[in-house]
Design a protein around this motif. Structure first.
Motif, short mmCIF file in Angstrom:
data_model
loop_
_atom_site.label_atom_id
_atom_site.label_comp_id
_atom_site.label_asym_id
_atom_site.label_seq_id
_atom_site.Cartn_x
_atom_site.Cartn_y
_atom_site.Cartn_z
N GLN A 186 0.82 -1.21 0.00
CA GLN A 186 0.00 0.00 0.00
C GLN A 186 0.86 1.27 0.00
OE1 GLN A 186 -3.35 -0.08 2.83
NE2 GLN A 186 -3.03 -2.29 2.97
N GLY A 187 2.18 1.09 -0.06
CA GLY A 187 3.08 2.23 -0.16
C GLY A 187 3.61 2.77 1.16
N GLU A 188 3.34 2.07 2.26
CA GLU A 188 3.83 2.54 3.56
C GLU A 188 5.33 2.31 3.68
OE1 GLU A 188 2.34 4.24 5.87
OE2 GLU A 188 0.31 4.12 5.06
N THR A 189 5.97 3.10 4.54
CA THR A 189 7.40 2.93 4.80
C THR A 189 7.63 1.64 5.57
OG1 THR A 189 7.30 4.05 6.94
CG2 THR A 189 7.70 5.44 4.97
N ARG A 190 8.88 1.24 5.63
CA ARG A 190 9.23 0.04 6.37
C ARG A 190 8.86 0.22 7.84
NH1 ARG A 190 13.89 -1.60 8.91
NH2 ARG A 190 14.99 0.24 8.21
N PHE A 191 9.13 1.40 8.42
CA PHE A 191 8.84 1.64 9.83
C PHE A 191 7.34 1.61 10.11
CE2 PHE A 191 8.24 4.35 13.59
CZ PHE A 191 8.99 3.63 14.50
N GLU A 192 6.54 2.28 9.29
CA GLU A 192 5.08 2.28 9.48
C GLU A 192 4.52 0.87 9.30
OE1 GLU A 192 3.13 4.76 10.67
OE2 GLU A 192 5.02 5.83 10.92
N ILE A 201 -2.19 1.05 17.51
CA ILE A 201 -1.10 1.91 17.04
C ILE A 201 -1.19 3.27 17.72
CG2 ILE A 201 -0.20 3.19 15.05
CD1 ILE A 201 -0.88 0.68 13.36
N LYS A 202 -2.39 3.81 17.77
CA LYS A 202 -2.58 5.11 18.40
C LYS A 202 -2.21 5.05 19.88
CE LYS A 202 -5.94 8.83 18.74
NZ LYS A 202 -7.25 9.32 18.38
N ARG A 203 -2.61 3.99 20.56
CA ARG A 203 -2.35 3.85 21.99
C ARG A 203 -0.86 3.69 22.30
NH1 ARG A 203 -4.75 -1.23 24.64
NH2 ARG A 203 -5.89 -1.00 22.71
N TYR A 204 -0.14 2.91 21.49
CA TYR A 204 1.24 2.58 21.79
C TYR A 204 2.28 3.49 21.11
CZ TYR A 204 0.13 -1.68 24.32
OH TYR A 204 -0.32 -2.57 25.25
N TYR A 205 1.93 4.05 19.98
CA TYR A 205 2.95 4.77 19.20
C TYR A 205 2.72 6.27 19.05
CZ TYR A 205 4.39 0.06 17.89
OH TYR A 205 4.82 -1.24 17.90
N GLU A 206 1.59 6.77 19.49
CA GLU A 206 1.35 8.21 19.33
C GLU A 206 1.25 8.92 20.65
OE1 GLU A 206 -2.02 8.65 16.71
OE2 GLU A 206 -1.00 7.57 15.13
#
Length: 142
Positions: free
Chosen positions: A99-105, A137-142
């Motif tokens: 879907q074009g996301e980066t390796r990290f995302e 993702i929102k809970r752990y990474y933002e």
């Protein structure tokens, strides 16, 4: 039939030039004699493999390309069943990259999906919906 280490290494060397990405679960150490995922990443970078994803159950995901190395710690989730855990992580990672996301995302998404999936029973029924993954993702990474 069992594959012996020397045979597996020989087969891998025959096809390595045709491989873009390799996914390895660290319990499968038949190809390389290494003592850690970090050393395995180094070996894969030495042979100029474009991308590697190494999953160590309950520890995290090691990832590399030709220039960069990352480690993403497994999320603190209560594990009930790891049936399908590695496959779910690989599928999520591939999906996000396509879907074009980066390796990290892509790693964040795969890590979150794996945590949710392993907190439920079964392989297929436990794969979460995208909305659940995005909440984690929102809970752990933002």
């Amino acid at each position: 039939l069992p594959i012996f280490t020397s045979e597996a290494k020989e087969m891998f060397l025959e096809i390595k030039d045709y491989i873009d990405t390799i996914f390895i679960n660290t319990k499968d150490n038949i190809l390389f004699d290494v003592d850690s995922p970090t050393n395995l990443i180094a070996k894969l970078q030495d042979i100029q493999l474009d991308n590697a994803l190494i999953i160590k159950n309950g520890v995290g995901i090691y990832s590399s390309d030709r220039t960069e190395y990352s480690f993403m710690k497994a999320l603190d989730y209560q594990t009930l069943d790891i049936t399908g855990y590695t496959s779910a992580i690989i599928g999520a990672y591939i999906s996000m990259r396509l879907q074009g996301e980066t390796r990290f995302e892509s790693l964040k998404y795969a890590n979150a999906l794996g945590a949710i999936q392993s907190s439920k029973i079964g392989a297929i029924r436990s794969i979460p919906k995208k909305s659940e993954v995005l909440e984690v993702i929102k809970r752990y990474y933002e």
